[in-house]
Design an enzyme around this catalytic site. Structure first.
Site, PDB file in Angstrom:
ATOM      1  N   ASN A  42      69.708 -16.982 -54.102  1.00  0.00           N
ATOM      2  CA  ASN A  42      69.883 -16.392 -55.443  1.00  0.00           C
ATOM      3  C   ASN A  42      68.675 -15.520 -55.824  1.00  0.00           C
ATOM      4  OD1 ASN A  42      67.873 -18.270 -56.005  1.00  0.00           O
ATOM      5  ND2 ASN A  42      68.810 -19.019 -57.898  1.00  0.00           N
ATOM      6  N   HIS A  80      65.469 -16.452 -55.695  1.00  0.00           N
ATOM      7  CA  HIS A  80      64.281 -17.130 -56.212  1.00  0.00           C
ATOM      8  C   HIS A  80      63.127 -17.086 -55.205  1.00  0.00           C
ATOM      9  CE1 HIS A  80      65.706 -21.386 -54.706  1.00  0.00           C
ATOM     10  NE2 HIS A  80      65.025 -20.772 -53.779  1.00  0.00           N
TER      11      HIS A  80
HETATM   12  P1  PGA Z   1      65.707 -22.157 -46.944  1.00  0.00           P
HETATM   13  O1  PGA Z   1      65.514 -21.981 -48.493  1.00  0.00           O
HETATM   14  O2  PGA Z   1      64.447 -21.756 -46.286  1.00  0.00           O
HETATM   15  O3  PGA Z   1      66.000 -23.613 -46.793  1.00  0.00           O
HETATM   16  O4  PGA Z   1      66.863 -21.293 -46.558  1.00  0.00           O
HETATM   17  C1  PGA Z   1      64.684 -21.046 -49.037  1.00  0.00           C
HETATM   18  C2  PGA Z   1      64.759 -21.124 -50.545  1.00  0.00           C
HETATM   19  O5  PGA Z   1      65.834 -21.459 -51.083  1.00  0.00           O
HETATM   20  O6  PGA Z   1      63.746 -20.849 -51.189  1.00  0.00           O
END
Ligand code: PGA
Length: 241
Positions: A139, A141
Protein backbone atom coordinates in the site's frame (compact mmCIF):
# COMPACT_ATOMS: atom_id res chain seq x y z
CA UNK A 1 9.84 9.80 -15.21
CA UNK A 2 11.69 9.60 -11.94
CA UNK A 3 15.36 10.36 -11.36
CA UNK A 4 15.49 7.79 -8.57
CA UNK A 5 18.33 5.30 -9.02
CA UNK A 6 16.97 1.78 -9.46
CA UNK A 7 18.77 -1.47 -10.21
CA UNK A 8 16.82 -4.49 -11.40
CA UNK A 9 18.01 -8.03 -10.74
CA UNK A 10 16.95 -11.16 -12.49
CA UNK A 11 16.37 -13.04 -9.28
CA UNK A 12 16.04 -12.70 -5.53
CA UNK A 13 19.45 -14.29 -4.92
CA UNK A 14 21.46 -11.69 -6.83
CA UNK A 15 19.21 -8.93 -5.45
CA UNK A 16 19.96 -10.05 -1.86
CA UNK A 17 23.67 -10.53 -2.56
CA UNK A 18 23.94 -6.98 -3.94
CA UNK A 19 22.12 -5.55 -0.89
CA UNK A 20 24.55 -7.47 1.38
CA UNK A 21 27.55 -6.09 -0.54
CA UNK A 22 26.27 -2.54 -0.04
CA UNK A 23 25.85 -3.12 3.71
CA UNK A 24 29.38 -4.60 3.86
CA UNK A 25 30.78 -1.59 2.00
CA UNK A 26 29.14 0.66 4.59
CA UNK A 27 30.68 -1.43 7.39
CA UNK A 28 34.11 -1.14 5.76
CA UNK A 29 33.71 2.65 5.35
CA UNK A 30 32.35 3.23 8.85
CA UNK A 31 32.33 0.25 11.25
CA UNK A 32 30.50 2.29 13.89
CA UNK A 33 27.61 3.10 11.54
CA UNK A 34 24.11 3.53 12.88
CA UNK A 35 21.86 1.16 10.89
CA UNK A 36 18.11 0.77 10.55
CA UNK A 37 16.87 -2.51 9.05
CA UNK A 38 13.30 -3.18 7.96
CA UNK A 39 11.59 -6.36 9.04
CA UNK A 40 9.39 -8.41 6.68
CA UNK A 41 9.99 -11.07 4.06
CA UNK A 42 11.96 -8.86 1.66
CA UNK A 43 15.22 -8.55 3.65
CA UNK A 44 15.43 -12.22 4.70
CA UNK A 45 17.86 -13.03 1.85
CA UNK A 46 19.99 -10.03 2.84
CA UNK A 47 20.08 -11.24 6.46
CA UNK A 48 21.13 -14.75 5.34
CA UNK A 49 24.00 -13.31 3.35
CA UNK A 50 25.13 -10.97 6.11
CA UNK A 51 25.15 -13.82 8.58
CA UNK A 52 27.18 -15.93 6.11
CA UNK A 53 29.62 -13.01 5.66
CA UNK A 54 29.95 -12.79 9.45
CA UNK A 55 30.66 -16.53 9.77
CA UNK A 56 33.35 -16.23 7.09
CA UNK A 57 34.94 -13.32 8.96
CA UNK A 58 34.02 -10.89 6.17
CA UNK A 59 31.61 -8.69 8.16
CA UNK A 60 31.41 -7.60 11.77
CA UNK A 61 28.79 -5.44 13.50
CA UNK A 62 30.80 -5.31 16.74
CA UNK A 63 31.16 -1.53 16.55
CA UNK A 64 27.82 -0.80 14.87
CA UNK A 65 24.58 0.63 16.24
CA UNK A 66 20.99 -0.16 15.36
CA UNK A 67 17.71 1.69 15.74
CA UNK A 68 14.45 -0.16 15.27
CA UNK A 69 12.33 1.08 12.33
CA UNK A 70 8.89 0.20 13.65
CA UNK A 71 7.06 -2.07 16.05
CA UNK A 72 3.57 -2.80 17.30
CA UNK A 73 2.22 -0.81 20.23
CA UNK A 74 0.39 -2.43 23.11
CA UNK A 75 2.17 -5.79 23.36
CA UNK A 76 4.70 -7.10 25.84
CA UNK A 77 8.35 -6.85 24.65
CA UNK A 78 8.58 -10.64 24.89
CA UNK A 79 5.42 -11.19 22.79
CA UNK A 80 6.20 -13.33 19.75
CA UNK A 81 4.84 -10.54 17.52
CA UNK A 82 7.31 -8.02 18.87
CA UNK A 83 9.27 -6.91 15.79
CA UNK A 84 12.55 -6.50 17.66
CA UNK A 85 12.28 -10.17 18.55
CA UNK A 86 11.63 -10.92 14.88
CA UNK A 87 14.71 -8.94 13.87
CA UNK A 88 16.79 -10.64 16.56
CA UNK A 89 15.90 -14.10 15.30
CA UNK A 90 16.17 -13.22 11.62
CA UNK A 91 19.38 -11.23 11.88
CA UNK A 92 20.86 -9.78 15.09
CA UNK A 93 21.39 -13.11 16.87
CA UNK A 94 23.07 -14.52 13.77
CA UNK A 95 25.82 -11.89 13.70
CA UNK A 96 27.89 -10.17 16.41
CA UNK A 97 25.58 -7.16 16.95
CA UNK A 98 26.03 -6.10 20.61
CA UNK A 99 22.59 -5.84 22.23
CA UNK A 100 23.63 -2.74 24.21
CA UNK A 101 24.25 -0.95 20.91
CA UNK A 102 20.64 -1.40 19.79
CA UNK A 103 17.70 0.93 20.38
CA UNK A 104 14.24 -0.63 20.41
CA UNK A 105 10.71 0.62 21.03
CA UNK A 106 9.35 -0.39 24.43
CA UNK A 107 6.08 -1.76 23.08
CA UNK A 108 4.19 -1.79 26.40
CA UNK A 109 4.90 1.74 27.69
CA UNK A 110 2.18 3.81 29.38
CA UNK A 111 3.22 6.99 27.59
CA UNK A 112 3.87 6.22 23.89
CA UNK A 113 4.43 9.87 22.91
CA UNK A 114 7.24 10.13 25.42
CA UNK A 115 8.67 6.87 24.07
CA UNK A 116 8.74 8.41 20.57
CA UNK A 117 10.63 11.45 21.85
CA UNK A 118 13.10 9.12 23.56
CA UNK A 119 13.75 7.31 20.27
CA UNK A 120 14.30 10.63 18.44
CA UNK A 121 16.76 11.66 21.19
CA UNK A 122 18.60 8.34 20.92
CA UNK A 123 19.00 8.86 17.16
CA UNK A 124 20.41 12.34 17.77
CA UNK A 125 22.84 11.04 20.42
CA UNK A 126 24.08 8.43 17.96
CA UNK A 127 24.81 11.21 15.47
CA UNK A 128 21.92 10.30 13.13
CA UNK A 129 21.17 7.31 10.93
CA UNK A 130 24.04 6.40 8.59
CA UNK A 131 22.45 3.56 6.64
CA UNK A 132 18.77 2.88 6.28
CA UNK A 133 17.43 -0.35 4.77
CA UNK A 134 13.73 -0.17 3.93
CA UNK A 135 11.13 -2.49 2.45
CA UNK A 136 8.12 -1.27 0.48
CA UNK A 137 4.56 -2.00 1.58
CA UNK A 138 2.08 -3.04 -1.11
CA UNK A 139 0.00 0.00 0.00
CA UNK A 140 3.07 2.24 -0.29
CA UNK A 141 3.91 2.37 3.40
CA UNK A 142 7.49 2.85 4.64
CA UNK A 143 7.93 1.45 8.13
CA UNK A 144 4.45 2.03 9.55
CA UNK A 145 4.09 5.39 7.81
CA UNK A 146 0.72 4.77 6.25
CA UNK A 147 -0.86 6.62 3.28
CA UNK A 148 -1.54 10.21 4.29
CA UNK A 149 1.65 10.49 6.41
CA UNK A 150 3.32 13.88 6.12
CA UNK A 151 6.81 13.87 4.60
CA UNK A 152 7.85 15.92 7.66
CA UNK A 153 6.41 13.46 10.20
CA UNK A 154 8.52 12.42 13.18
CA UNK A 155 8.53 9.23 15.23
CA UNK A 156 5.01 8.54 16.48
CA UNK A 157 2.26 6.02 17.14
CA UNK A 158 -0.07 5.35 14.21
CA UNK A 159 -3.26 3.42 13.64
CA UNK A 160 -2.48 0.65 11.17
CA UNK A 161 -4.55 0.50 7.99
CA UNK A 162 -6.54 -2.57 7.00
CA UNK A 163 -4.02 -3.17 4.17
CA UNK A 164 -1.09 -3.18 6.61
CA UNK A 165 -2.94 -5.40 9.08
CA UNK A 166 -3.61 -7.89 6.29
CA UNK A 167 -0.02 -7.70 5.11
CA UNK A 168 1.18 -8.30 8.71
CA UNK A 169 -1.16 -11.27 8.97
CA UNK A 170 1.14 -13.04 6.45
CA UNK A 171 3.82 -13.21 9.16
CA UNK A 172 1.72 -14.52 12.01
CA UNK A 173 -0.93 -16.69 10.39
CA UNK A 174 -4.64 -16.18 9.78
CA UNK A 175 -5.81 -16.86 13.34
CA UNK A 176 -3.35 -14.59 15.06
CA UNK A 177 -4.61 -11.13 16.02
CA UNK A 178 -2.28 -8.33 14.95
CA UNK A 179 -2.16 -5.21 17.20
CA UNK A 180 -4.02 -2.26 15.64
CA UNK A 181 -1.41 0.38 16.44
CA UNK A 182 2.27 0.72 15.78
CA UNK A 183 5.30 2.86 16.50
CA UNK A 184 7.23 4.11 13.50
CA UNK A 185 10.17 6.37 12.76
CA UNK A 186 8.59 9.28 10.86
CA UNK A 187 9.18 10.07 7.19
CA UNK A 188 10.96 13.30 8.24
CA UNK A 189 13.13 11.26 10.62
CA UNK A 190 13.99 8.75 7.88
CA UNK A 191 14.72 11.55 5.39
CA UNK A 192 17.69 12.60 7.54
CA UNK A 193 19.49 9.27 6.99
CA UNK A 194 22.79 9.66 5.13
CA UNK A 195 22.15 6.68 2.84
CA UNK A 196 19.00 4.73 2.04
CA UNK A 197 18.56 1.39 0.38
CA UNK A 198 14.97 0.62 -0.60
CA UNK A 199 14.44 -3.09 -1.27
CA UNK A 200 11.48 -4.07 -3.43
CA UNK A 201 10.64 -7.73 -3.91
CA UNK A 202 7.42 -9.71 -4.31
CA UNK A 203 5.12 -9.55 -7.33
CA UNK A 204 2.38 -7.84 -5.30
CA UNK A 205 4.72 -4.80 -5.17
CA UNK A 206 4.76 -4.24 -8.94
CA UNK A 207 1.86 -1.72 -9.04
CA UNK A 208 3.22 0.31 -6.13
CA UNK A 209 6.77 0.32 -7.55
CA UNK A 210 5.40 1.57 -10.87
CA UNK A 211 3.53 4.37 -9.08
CA UNK A 212 6.66 5.28 -7.14
CA UNK A 213 8.68 5.59 -10.34
CA UNK A 214 6.09 7.34 -12.49
CA UNK A 215 3.97 9.60 -10.27
CA UNK A 216 4.88 12.87 -8.55
CA UNK A 217 5.69 12.46 -4.84
CA UNK A 218 2.60 12.65 -2.61
CA UNK A 219 1.73 11.67 0.98
CA UNK A 220 -0.86 9.29 -0.56
CA UNK A 221 2.17 7.18 -1.38
CA UNK A 222 4.44 7.47 1.69
CA UNK A 223 7.29 5.67 -0.11
CA UNK A 224 7.46 8.57 -2.57
CA UNK A 225 9.07 10.58 0.26
CA UNK A 226 12.32 8.95 -0.91
CA UNK A 227 12.33 11.38 -3.84
CA UNK A 228 13.45 13.96 -1.26
CA UNK A 229 16.01 11.76 0.54
CA UNK A 230 19.71 12.54 0.09
CA UNK A 231 21.30 9.38 -1.21
CA UNK A 232 18.83 6.68 -2.23
CA UNK A 233 19.30 3.49 -4.15
CA UNK A 234 16.42 1.16 -5.01
CA UNK A 235 17.06 -2.52 -5.67
CA UNK A 236 14.34 -4.70 -7.12
CA UNK A 237 13.88 -8.16 -8.52
CA UNK A 238 10.77 -6.91 -10.42
CA UNK A 239 11.25 -5.37 -13.83
CA UNK A 240 8.81 -2.51 -14.50
CA UNK A 241 8.22 -2.05 -18.23
P1 PGA B 1 7.45 -7.65 2.98
O1 PGA B 1 6.72 -6.39 3.56
O2 PGA B 1 8.90 -7.37 2.95
O3 PGA B 1 7.09 -8.73 3.95
O4 PGA B 1 6.88 -7.89 1.62
C1 PGA B 1 7.20 -5.12 3.41
C2 PGA B 1 6.25 -4.14 4.05
O5 PGA B 1 5.03 -4.39 4.06
O6 PGA B 1 6.73 -3.11 4.55
Amino acid sequence: MSNLKIDYFQDYKIFSQTAAELVCQQLARKPDSCFVFATGFTPLGLFDRLSAAYRLGKASFQSSFLVELDDYYGIHPSDSKNLFQWLSKAFLDRVDFPIHQTVRFQTDVQDPDRECLRIEDEIQSLGGIDFLVLGLGANGHLGFNEPGSSFQSRTRVVKLTEASLQSSQRYWGEDSKVPGKGFTLGLGTLAEARKTLLLVSGKEKKPVLKKLLTQPPSPDLPASAVHHFDDVRILSDLKIS
